[in-house]
Design an enzyme around this catalytic site. Sequence first.
Site, PDB file in Angstrom:
ATOM      1  N   SER A 178       0.841  -1.193   0.000  1.00 31.07           N
ATOM      2  CA  SER A 178       0.000   0.000   0.000  1.00 31.07           C
ATOM      3  C   SER A 178       0.875   1.241   0.000  1.00 31.07           C
ATOM      4  CB  SER A 178      -0.908   0.001   1.246  1.00 31.07           C
ATOM      5  OG  SER A 178      -1.487   1.273   1.451  1.00 31.07           O
ATOM      6  N   TYR A 191      -2.230  -0.257  10.738  1.00 26.45           N
ATOM      7  CA  TYR A 191      -2.192  -0.649   9.322  1.00 26.45           C
ATOM      8  C   TYR A 191      -0.924  -0.115   8.660  1.00 26.45           C
ATOM      9  CZ  TYR A 191      -3.493  -0.843   4.379  1.00 26.45           C
ATOM     10  OH  TYR A 191      -3.511  -1.069   3.020  1.00 26.45           O
TER      11      TYR A 191
END
Length: 313
Positions: A178, A191
């Site tokens: 990501s 995250y």
Amino acid sequence: MALLSVVVLPLLIVVAAGVYYIYNEVIHFMSQSIVRNKVVVITDAVSGLGTECAHLFHKGGARLILCGNTWDKLESLYDQLTNDSDPSQTFAPKLVILDFSDMDSMEDVVSEVVDCYGCVDVLICNSSMKLKAPVQSVSLEMGRNIMDINYFGPCTLAKGIIPTMISRRSGHIVLVNSIQGRLAVPFRSSYAASKHAVQAFFDCLRAEVKEYGIEVSTISHTFINASEPPPGEVPAPKTNAVAAFIRSQLVHGVRPSVLANEIMQTVNRKKKEVVLAHPIPRVALYLRSLFPSFLFAVLAAGAKDSVLNEQMQ
């Protein structure tokens, strides 16, 4: 002269568009031919991106090993692939149950994956768990679960597959990561931490296995923009214009089909690192390095407005 320009300019545009289209088609065909007969492992194959990759690589003639944590969904994907393909040109996929939240099962999973064909040519690490929450509300158990799925799981699987690649002195490992593995935004602490960790691991791995002919690629993208919002995501509260604009651009999504094609191109061209994002996230990455104080101030302003907005509701 003006009349000639009016006629020639549209013609040049049409010709250029045609050449570009033909070029893309040739590259797409070459990409598929390169993966023919290759053993390709796809984790979280039942997700939107995983399914797109499965269709793309299956059509290219790859020997797929599809991993997921739900057997019914894996069987459904298997049926889709086999029903829509020519058996003489493709291979029936192998299915393996894989749940990164159950780290105790990883040794058996690695053995099962390797036993499917005796080797792995391409490993696509696609699994991910998202979480949006203030730091203080994330429990230790939740933090560990995110680290298992986003960091320890892919790393453990890669380490289990690497010996077979080293023995054959070939292989390609692709981490679908990501943009938050390179740039952290508020309320994504666990995250972003897991994505930074896995990015660092695969960067180190790239250097360590290069001498064995093994390629390691990382793809950093903004969130996958499927038909429905990603799990765990909620609409951002209203905030000041600058912070809202930057935040919205940082999470501007990419379509699964676009990302799947980028993964195929990455395998084909052996790209080391890919950033698949819109201009604002790319600019934010440069700001993080060149003008970090400015970026921190903007993100902090956005976080403050979010907290105030929630308190007023």
